[in-house]
Design a protein around this motif. Structure first.
Motif, mmCIF file in Angstrom:
data_model
loop_
_atom_site.group_PDB
_atom_site.id
_atom_site.type_symbol
_atom_site.label_atom_id
_atom_site.label_comp_id
_atom_site.label_asym_id
_atom_site.label_seq_id
_atom_site.Cartn_x
_atom_site.Cartn_y
_atom_site.Cartn_z
ATOM 1 N N CYS A 196 -2.269 -7.534 18.671
ATOM 2 C CA CYS A 196 -1.725 -7.953 18.215
ATOM 3 C C CYS A 196 -1.928 -6.813 16.379
ATOM 4 N N THR A 197 -3.627 -7.930 15.561
ATOM 5 C CA THR A 197 -3.364 -6.920 14.379
ATOM 6 C C THR A 197 -3.168 -5.828 14.065
ATOM 7 N N LEU A 198 -3.786 -5.289 14.637
ATOM 8 C CA LEU A 198 -3.901 -3.316 14.894
ATOM 9 C C LEU A 198 -2.756 -3.360 14.542
ATOM 10 N N PRO A 199 -1.383 -2.830 16.028
ATOM 11 C CA PRO A 199 -0.761 -2.693 16.180
ATOM 12 C C PRO A 199 1.020 -2.763 14.482
ATOM 13 N N ALA A 200 0.000 -4.161 14.285
ATOM 14 C CA ALA A 200 0.925 -4.326 13.485
ATOM 15 C C ALA A 200 1.047 -3.832 12.357
ATOM 16 N N PHE A 201 -0.638 -3.845 12.009
ATOM 17 C CA PHE A 201 -0.852 -2.967 10.490
ATOM 18 C C PHE A 201 0.229 -1.201 10.594
ATOM 19 N N LEU B 38 0.876 -1.300 0.109
ATOM 20 C CA LEU B 38 -0.170 -0.045 0.237
ATOM 21 C C LEU B 38 0.833 1.371 0.074
ATOM 22 N N GLY B 39 1.896 1.418 0.327
ATOM 23 C CA GLY B 39 3.031 2.407 1.026
ATOM 24 C C GLY B 39 3.581 2.956 -1.021
ATOM 25 N N ALA B 40 4.013 1.732 -0.792
ATOM 26 C CA ALA B 40 4.352 1.779 -2.675
ATOM 27 C C ALA B 40 3.891 2.430 -3.658
ATOM 28 N N ALA B 41 2.159 1.644 -3.274
ATOM 29 C CA ALA B 41 1.311 2.279 -4.371
ATOM 30 C C ALA B 41 1.393 3.954 -3.851
ATOM 31 N N LEU C 281 3.538 -2.425 10.399
ATOM 32 C CA LEU C 281 4.282 -2.546 9.024
ATOM 33 C C LEU C 281 3.699 -1.539 7.967
ATOM 34 N N ALA C 282 2.538 -0.367 8.383
ATOM 35 C CA ALA C 282 1.989 0.797 7.504
ATOM 36 C C ALA C 282 1.960 1.555 8.088
ATOM 37 N N VAL C 283 1.737 2.284 8.999
ATOM 38 C CA VAL C 283 1.498 3.815 8.669
ATOM 39 C C VAL C 283 3.414 4.435 9.620
ATOM 40 N N VAL C 284 4.570 3.048 10.223
ATOM 41 C CA VAL C 284 4.979 3.994 10.650
ATOM 42 C C VAL C 284 6.320 4.249 9.494
ATOM 43 N N PRO C 285 6.150 2.909 8.313
ATOM 44 C CA PRO C 285 7.141 3.064 6.692
ATOM 45 C C PRO C 285 6.695 4.478 6.208
ATOM 46 N N ALA C 286 5.480 4.502 6.488
ATOM 47 C CA ALA C 286 5.134 6.049 5.559
ATOM 48 C C ALA C 286 5.344 7.443 5.853
ATOM 49 N N VAL C 287 5.335 7.504 7.539
ATOM 50 C CA VAL C 287 5.852 8.428 8.505
ATOM 51 C C VAL C 287 7.218 8.629 7.781
ATOM 52 N N LEU C 288 7.900 7.728 8.480
ATOM 53 C CA LEU C 288 9.329 7.379 8.158
ATOM 54 C C LEU C 288 9.719 7.938 6.316
ATOM 55 N N GLY C 289 8.761 7.619 5.269
ATOM 56 C CA GLY C 289 9.254 7.854 4.225
ATOM 57 C C GLY C 289 9.062 9.737 3.419
#
Length: 273
Positions: A248-253, A113-116, A256-264
């Motif tokens: 587990c699931t929501l923190p993992a999301f 999703l981040g790549a898209a 894996l999704a929000v942290v890479p986007a913020v760092l980008g």
């Protein structure tokens, strides 16, 4: 049921087994055992699974002289009811289990999703925070799957046929066997009568009611209770699956999704000096 029909038509057990064998090793062995006067029930029990239960009923019917055709019809009806119970429980469990499995994989969609969105999620590996987020996120995904599978396994019904011991006891008593002998026969092949069976026998002794009918009713009640427990288990599973989702699931999301986007975003907006 086919065997019961053949026996009702007057065929000997060995001949009936031969007609049904059709190259099946188990049925052929049962036919040979019937021809030689050996214990057909033992042959069936050696296969395990539902054949073990049928073998136990055959052995009891043969020991007390109960009509084999009627016995097999009762066994077929009980097995059909038990199969319907398992099918209903499986249908009730299918939706919450499928939903949980789908949501478990949701965090892994964060990277594509981040790549898209035009970000480079793999650049998170250049940052210590990104590496920690990736490792922790994948660990939470694995923990969520393990937790979800464990909850689903605990909600599954066992392989035992509800009320089968009551059916066996009814067969043993239907030909006039004493309660002591019936209990001995059922105990030798099925672990002994259950509390419900003993209660039905006690009621029959105190009230003078037909024990066989009471035992048939107890078998039906056991299957009804199994169906109710299965539906209640499916309803509870839907609620319990929310726990691994939130823990587990929501923190993992987020990892894996929000942290890479913020760092980008930070990397693209902060200009190095």
């Amino acid at each position: 049921m086919r065997l019961a029909v053949l026996l009702s038509a007057g065929l000997a057990p060995a001949v009936a087994w031969r007609h049904l064998a059709g190259g099946n090793p188990l049925l052929t062995a049962a036919a040979l055992a019937a021809e030689s006067g050996e214990d057909v029930g033992a042959v069936l029990r050696s296969r395990g699974g539902v054949w073990s239960d049928i073998g136990a009923m055959w052995g009891i019917a043969d020991a007390v002289g109960a009509p084999l055709a009627d016995t097999l019809r009762s066994a077929a009806a009980a097995l059909r009811d038990a199969s319907e119970v398992r099918a209903e429980v499986a249908v009730a469990l299918a939706e919450p289990i499928a939903t949980a499995r789908l949501l478990t994989w949701l965090p892994l969609l964060g990277l594509p999703l981040g790549a898209a969105l035009g970000l480079d999620p793999l650049r998170m590996l250049d940052e210590p925070l990104g590496v920690c987020a990736l490792v922790l996120g994948l660990g939470l995904v694995g923990a969520s799957r393990f937790w979800t599978r464990r909850l689903a396994r605990r909600a599954q019904p066992d392989d035992e046929i509800p009320g089968w011991d009551a059916e066996l006891m009814a067969v043993a008593l239907s030909s006039g066997a004493s309660i002591e002998r019936a209990c001995a026969l059922v105990g030798s092949g099925h672990g002994g009568p259950s509390t419900g069976v003993l209660a039905a026998l006690d009621l029959s002794s105190r009230a003078g009611a037909p024990a066989v009918e009471l035992l048939r009713g107890e078998a039906w009640l056991a299957r009804h209770r199994a169906r109710t427990r299965g539906r209640e288990g499916a309803a509870r599973l839907s609620t319990r699956l929310l726990v691994p989702l939130g823990v587990c699931t929501l923190p993992a999301f987020l990892l894996l999704a929000v942290v890479p986007a913020v760092l980008g975003v930070i990397r693209s907006t902060v200009v190095p000096v």
